[in-house]
Scaffold this motif. Sequence first.
Motif, PDB file in Angstrom:
ATOM      1  N   GLU A  94      -4.753 -14.515 -10.360  1.00  7.39           N
ATOM      2  CA  GLU A  94      -4.343 -13.108 -10.431  1.00  7.39           C
ATOM      3  C   GLU A  94      -3.682 -12.701  -9.118  1.00  7.39           C
ATOM      4  OE1 GLU A  94      -7.953 -10.857 -10.066  1.00  7.39           O
ATOM      5  OE2 GLU A  94      -6.946  -8.930 -10.162  1.00  7.39           O
ATOM      6  N   ILE A  95      -2.648 -11.849  -9.199  1.00  4.41           N
ATOM      7  CA  ILE A  95      -2.120 -11.217  -7.986  1.00  4.41           C
ATOM      8  C   ILE A  95      -2.599  -9.762  -8.001  1.00  4.41           C
ATOM      9  CG2 ILE A  95       0.146 -10.770  -9.100  1.00  4.41           C
ATOM     10  CD1 ILE A  95       1.378 -11.160  -6.248  1.00  4.41           C
ATOM     11  N   GLY A  96      -3.063  -9.288  -6.830  1.00  2.76           N
ATOM     12  CA  GLY A  96      -3.644  -7.943  -6.789  1.00  2.76           C
ATOM     13  C   GLY A  96      -3.403  -7.257  -5.456  1.00  2.76           C
ATOM     14  N   TRP A  97      -3.683  -5.943  -5.428  1.00  3.79           N
ATOM     15  CA  TRP A  97      -3.380  -5.115  -4.246  1.00  3.79           C
ATOM     16  C   TRP A  97      -4.258  -3.887  -4.222  1.00  3.79           C
ATOM     17  CZ3 TRP A  97       0.798  -7.218  -7.162  1.00  3.79           C
ATOM     18  CH2 TRP A  97       0.952  -6.615  -8.427  1.00  3.79           C
ATOM     19  N   ARG A  98      -4.584  -3.437  -3.037  1.00  6.99           N
ATOM     20  CA  ARG A  98      -5.304  -2.162  -2.836  1.00  6.99           C
ATOM     21  C   ARG A  98      -4.975  -1.682  -1.427  1.00  6.99           C
ATOM     22  NH1 ARG A  98     -11.626  -2.576  -3.492  1.00  6.99           N
ATOM     23  NH2 ARG A  98     -10.880  -3.385  -5.505  1.00  6.99           N
ATOM     24  N   LEU A  99      -4.375  -0.511  -1.334  1.00  4.34           N
ATOM     25  CA  LEU A  99      -3.960  -0.005  -0.016  1.00  4.34           C
ATOM     26  C   LEU A  99      -4.536   1.384   0.231  1.00  4.34           C
ATOM     27  CD1 LEU A  99      -0.137  -0.912   0.051  1.00  4.34           C
ATOM     28  CD2 LEU A  99      -2.056  -2.283   0.908  1.00  4.34           C
ATOM     29  N   ALA A 100      -4.743   1.719   1.492  1.00  2.00           N
ATOM     30  CA  ALA A 100      -5.164   3.071   1.881  1.00  2.00           C
ATOM     31  C   ALA A 100      -4.098   4.054   1.406  1.00  2.00           C
ATOM     32  CB  ALA A 100      -5.313   3.151   3.400  1.00  2.00           C
ATOM     33  N   CYS A 101      -4.522   5.187   0.833  1.00  5.41           N
ATOM     34  CA  CYS A 101      -3.530   6.032   0.155  1.00  5.41           C
ATOM     35  C   CYS A 101      -2.542   6.688   1.116  1.00  5.41           C
ATOM     36  CB  CYS A 101      -4.177   7.027  -0.797  1.00  5.41           C
ATOM     37  SG  CYS A 101      -5.288   8.133  -0.031  1.00  5.41           S
ATOM     38  N   GLY A 105       3.489   4.604  -1.560  1.00  6.27           N
ATOM     39  CA  GLY A 105       4.781   5.217  -1.847  1.00  6.27           C
ATOM     40  C   GLY A 105       5.907   4.808  -0.926  1.00  6.27           C
ATOM     41  N   SER A 106       5.665   3.802  -0.073  1.00  9.09           N
ATOM     42  CA  SER A 106       6.788   3.357   0.769  1.00  9.09           C
ATOM     43  C   SER A 106       7.108   1.880   0.538  1.00  9.09           C
ATOM     44  CB  SER A 106       6.519   3.640   2.243  1.00  9.09           C
ATOM     45  OG  SER A 106       5.422   2.890   2.679  1.00  9.09           O
ATOM     46  N   GLY A 107       6.678   1.377  -0.605  1.00  3.89           N
ATOM     47  CA  GLY A 107       7.071   0.026  -0.985  1.00  3.89           C
ATOM     48  C   GLY A 107       6.251  -1.091  -0.368  1.00  3.89           C
ATOM     49  N   LEU A 108       5.139  -0.732   0.308  1.00  6.58           N
ATOM     50  CA  LEU A 108       4.382  -1.791   0.998  1.00  6.58           C
ATOM     51  C   LEU A 108       3.715  -2.763   0.023  1.00  6.58           C
ATOM     52  CD1 LEU A 108       2.903   0.318   3.919  1.00  6.58           C
ATOM     53  CD2 LEU A 108       4.386  -1.690   4.183  1.00  6.58           C
ATOM     54  N   ALA A 109       3.141  -2.247  -1.068  1.00 10.40           N
ATOM     55  CA  ALA A 109       2.489  -3.163  -2.018  1.00 10.40           C
ATOM     56  C   ALA A 109       3.509  -4.129  -2.610  1.00 10.40           C
ATOM     57  CB  ALA A 109       1.796  -2.369  -3.125  1.00 10.40           C
ATOM     58  N   ALA A 136      -3.572   3.385 -17.701  1.00 11.10           N
ATOM     59  CA  ALA A 136      -3.182   4.608 -16.974  1.00 11.10           C
ATOM     60  C   ALA A 136      -2.783   4.368 -15.521  1.00 11.10           C
ATOM     61  CB  ALA A 136      -4.337   5.608 -17.020  1.00 11.10           C
ATOM     62  N   ASN A 137      -3.003   3.170 -14.991  1.00  6.93           N
ATOM     63  CA  ASN A 137      -2.703   2.922 -13.575  1.00  6.93           C
ATOM     64  C   ASN A 137      -1.205   2.602 -13.418  1.00  6.93           C
ATOM     65  OD1 ASN A 137      -2.668   2.354 -10.876  1.00  6.93           O
ATOM     66  ND2 ASN A 137      -4.418   0.916 -10.933  1.00  6.93           N
ATOM     67  N   LEU A 138      -0.397   3.657 -13.546  1.00  6.17           N
ATOM     68  CA  LEU A 138       1.059   3.473 -13.578  1.00  6.17           C
ATOM     69  C   LEU A 138       1.608   2.979 -12.244  1.00  6.17           C
ATOM     70  CD1 LEU A 138       2.094   6.591 -15.696  1.00  6.17           C
ATOM     71  CD2 LEU A 138       1.711   4.232 -16.466  1.00  6.17           C
ATOM     72  N   ARG A 139       0.977   3.381 -11.132  1.00  2.00           N
ATOM     73  CA  ARG A 139       1.448   2.904  -9.819  1.00  2.00           C
ATOM     74  C   ARG A 139       1.360   1.388  -9.743  1.00  2.00           C
ATOM     75  NH1 ARG A 139      -0.343   8.011  -7.834  1.00  2.00           N
ATOM     76  NH2 ARG A 139      -2.485   7.563  -8.233  1.00  2.00           N
ATOM     77  N   SER A 140       0.206   0.869 -10.160  1.00  2.00           N
ATOM     78  CA  SER A 140       0.012  -0.575 -10.088  1.00  2.00           C
ATOM     79  C   SER A 140       0.914  -1.295 -11.095  1.00  2.00           C
ATOM     80  CB  SER A 140      -1.458  -0.906 -10.344  1.00  2.00           C
ATOM     81  OG  SER A 140      -1.717  -2.240 -10.032  1.00  2.00           O
ATOM     82  N   ARG A 141       1.054  -0.732 -12.276  1.00  2.00           N
ATOM     83  CA  ARG A 141       1.941  -1.345 -13.280  1.00  2.00           C
ATOM     84  C   ARG A 141       3.381  -1.363 -12.780  1.00  2.00           C
ATOM     85  NH1 ARG A 141       0.226   0.770 -19.224  1.00  2.00           N
ATOM     86  NH2 ARG A 141       1.868  -0.735 -19.759  1.00  2.00           N
ATOM     87  N   ARG A 142       3.751  -0.326 -12.036  1.00  2.00           N
ATOM     88  CA  ARG A 142       5.119  -0.275 -11.488  1.00  2.00           C
ATOM     89  C   ARG A 142       5.320  -1.412 -10.467  1.00  2.00           C
ATOM     90  NH1 ARG A 142       9.726  -0.181 -12.370  1.00  2.00           N
ATOM     91  NH2 ARG A 142      11.129   0.557 -10.770  1.00  2.00           N
TER      92      ARG A 142
END
Length: 182
Positions: A94-101, A105-109, A136-142
């Motif tokens: 799996e590829i995954g990500w979790r960043l401090a909010c 929104g600046s493309g880091l993930a 519902a996790n549209l940010r991650s899906r994006r």
Amino acid sequence: MPNDLTTARMILRRWREEDRKPFRAINADARVMEFFPAQLTAEETDQTIARIEEHFDRYGFGLYAAELIETREFIGFVGLNVPGFTAPFMPAVEIGWRLACEHWGSGLATEGAQAVVRYAFETLGLRGLVSFTVPANLRSRRVMEKIGMLHDRSGDFDHPRLPEGHPLRRHVLYRLYALPGV
Ligand SMILES: CC(C)(COP(=O)(O)OP(=O)(O)OC[C@H]1O[C@@H](n2cnc3c(N)ncnc32)[C@H](O)[C@@H]1OP(=O)(O)O)[C@@H](O)C(=O)NCCC(=O)NCCS
């Protein structure tokens, strides 16, 4: 020792003791954990770090601690994980990500994930990756879409760690394949 990965703005590396405090804060943040069953206690974050480091020792790759080059700040993780549960799409990486909010929104993930994909295919020789989240996790899906993953509707699944009827149980599955010869 696995290699560190470097992107334009980040170093993706093994975890350090000083990552513990900021990672506890990330996992205690309701915005970050919106699509997970619960925020994590400090002890649960410590267990998570221990599991991530064990995973690196076992497989030689894992969920990399993400550090901003400019400020040396730890901002979360991006990386690879062999899920510890059974599902129809397993075995898989799996590829995954979790960043401090503050850093969303600046493309880091996406930037980190692109480096991880290259490493997975070109250095590790993996032939495919999966990623999954709640619908519902549209940010991650994006992020998944921006790195070229496709939604495999036939692979959508109920997460076996969540009880029947839990609102976060249903998951969408995304896949990315390495092209032959790449
Ligand atoms: C998912 C996460 C890592 C994304 O990090 P990020 O650095 O903001 O991601 P990026 O900036 O690379 O890309 C985010 C994309 O989502 C889009 N986006 C943001 N909010 C959105 C929303 N509400 N609906 C749809 N898309 C959205 C952004 O516009 C961007 O796409 P774009 O470049 O086409 O405009 C971050 O939000 C996070 O840590 N979330 C909490 C943990 C989590 O859910 N992890 C994934 C578990 S599967």
